[in-house]
Write a protein that holds these residues in place. Structure first.
Motif, PDB file in Angstrom:
ATOM      1  N   GLN A 157      41.686  42.641  31.196  1.00 25.37           N
ATOM      2  CA  GLN A 157      42.262  43.339  32.137  1.00 25.37           C
ATOM      3  C   GLN A 157      43.677  42.591  32.604  1.00 25.37           C
ATOM      4  O   GLN A 157      44.685  43.204  33.169  1.00 25.37           O
ATOM      5  CB  GLN A 157      41.116  43.643  33.440  1.00 25.37           C
TER       6      GLN A 157
ATOM      7  N   ASP B 289      51.085  51.570  37.836  1.00 25.04           N
ATOM      8  CA  ASP B 289      50.048  50.793  38.722  1.00 25.04           C
ATOM      9  C   ASP B 289      50.823  49.600  39.062  1.00 25.04           C
ATOM     10  O   ASP B 289      49.805  48.581  39.320  1.00 25.04           O
ATOM     11  CB  ASP B 289      48.650  50.716  38.227  1.00 25.04           C
TER      12      ASP B 289
ATOM     13  N   LYS C  48      47.243  44.210  32.344  1.00 19.92           N
ATOM     14  CA  LYS C  48      48.198  44.568  33.663  1.00 19.92           C
ATOM     15  C   LYS C  48      49.614  43.532  33.238  1.00 19.92           C
ATOM     16  O   LYS C  48      50.830  44.272  33.605  1.00 19.92           O
ATOM     17  CB  LYS C  48      47.421  43.579  35.043  1.00 19.92           C
TER      18      LYS C  48
ATOM     19  N   THR D  27      51.638  45.910  30.961  1.00 18.81           N
ATOM     20  CA  THR D  27      52.345  47.031  31.817  1.00 18.81           C
ATOM     21  C   THR D  27      53.368  46.679  32.531  1.00 18.81           C
ATOM     22  O   THR D  27      54.391  47.329  32.728  1.00 18.81           O
ATOM     23  CB  THR D  27      51.029  47.514  32.687  1.00 18.81           C
TER      24      THR D  27
END
Length: 217
Positions: free
Chosen positions: A66, A198, A70, A73
């Motif tokens: 995770q 996000d 993140k 991204t």
């Protein structure tokens, strides 16, 4: 080759240090020789034992994936795609640092097991280090000389994200964009891309949250 390195940029302080201030009978050679002997003892211990299999716990593996998902991204949205190789390499570097931390723990407790799991503290400390190192890698990447050998400025998109406050609305992000020479239309596109990835959160009623803000409040 860039991705194979860890970068840490240190700002120079124009302070003259007293070169005679340190009063010690033993120099650095003695200090590092002592450290070397300690680590050599650990090396000999590990060599004398069966191979150790290192791994993360299932919960750590989930958090690891995770964390880097993140990060990937974020940086693919604020930098050029070439930076992604550095982000992915930092994943490998992080795992190796965790291995080193875990091996050093053996010096504390003297316990050697065939299956070695990373301590939660060492795991989190490593991720905290990587969160800083990736920022330095991004900075150095931005400064790499182009063919004209001129410093390469930060990408406008990255500057825009860095200057957005923790809580903001359209009026704020447009003003931020204009101060950076970014058009209203481009700012809207950046905000949409950040939201879709996000990277920022849309709270509704023209309110946004930027978790990457320099000074969260």
């Amino acid at each position: 080759m860039f991705s194979r390195f860890m970068f840490y940029v240190m700002n120079m302080k124009l302070i003259w240090k007293d070169v005679f201030a340190s009063k010690t009978e033993n120099g650095l050679d003695v200090h590092f020789e002592k450290l070397g002997n300690e680590f050599f003892s650990l090396y000999q211990t590990l060599q004398a034992n069966p191979d150790v299999h290192f791994s993360l716990t299932p919960a750590q593996q989930l958090q690891f994936n995770q964390f880097f998902k993140k990060m990937q991204t974020l940086y693919v949205n604020i930098q050029e795609e070439e930076i992604i190789s550095s982000v992915r390499r930092l994943g490998l570097i992080a795992y190796r640092i965790m291995m080193i931390f875990s091996a050093l723990r053996i010096m504390e407790d003297g316990e050697i097991t065939s299956n070695l799991y990373c301590n939660d503290t060492d795991f989190q400390n490593t991720l905290d280090m990587i969160a800083i190192l990736v920022k330095h890698s991004s900075y150095v990447y931005s400064q790499i000389a182009q063919e004209t050998y001129k410093p390469k400025p930060k990408h406008k998109k990255e500057q825009f994200l860095e200057n957005l406050p923790y809580h903001f609305n359209r009026q704020t992000y447009v003003a931020t964009a204009l101060s950076l020479g970014i058009t209203d239309k481009s700012a809207q596109r950046y905000i949409k891309e950040f939201k879709d990835a996000d990277i920022i959160q849309y709270d509704g009623h023209d309110q946004y949250t930027n978790p990457n803000a320099k000074n969260p409040q």
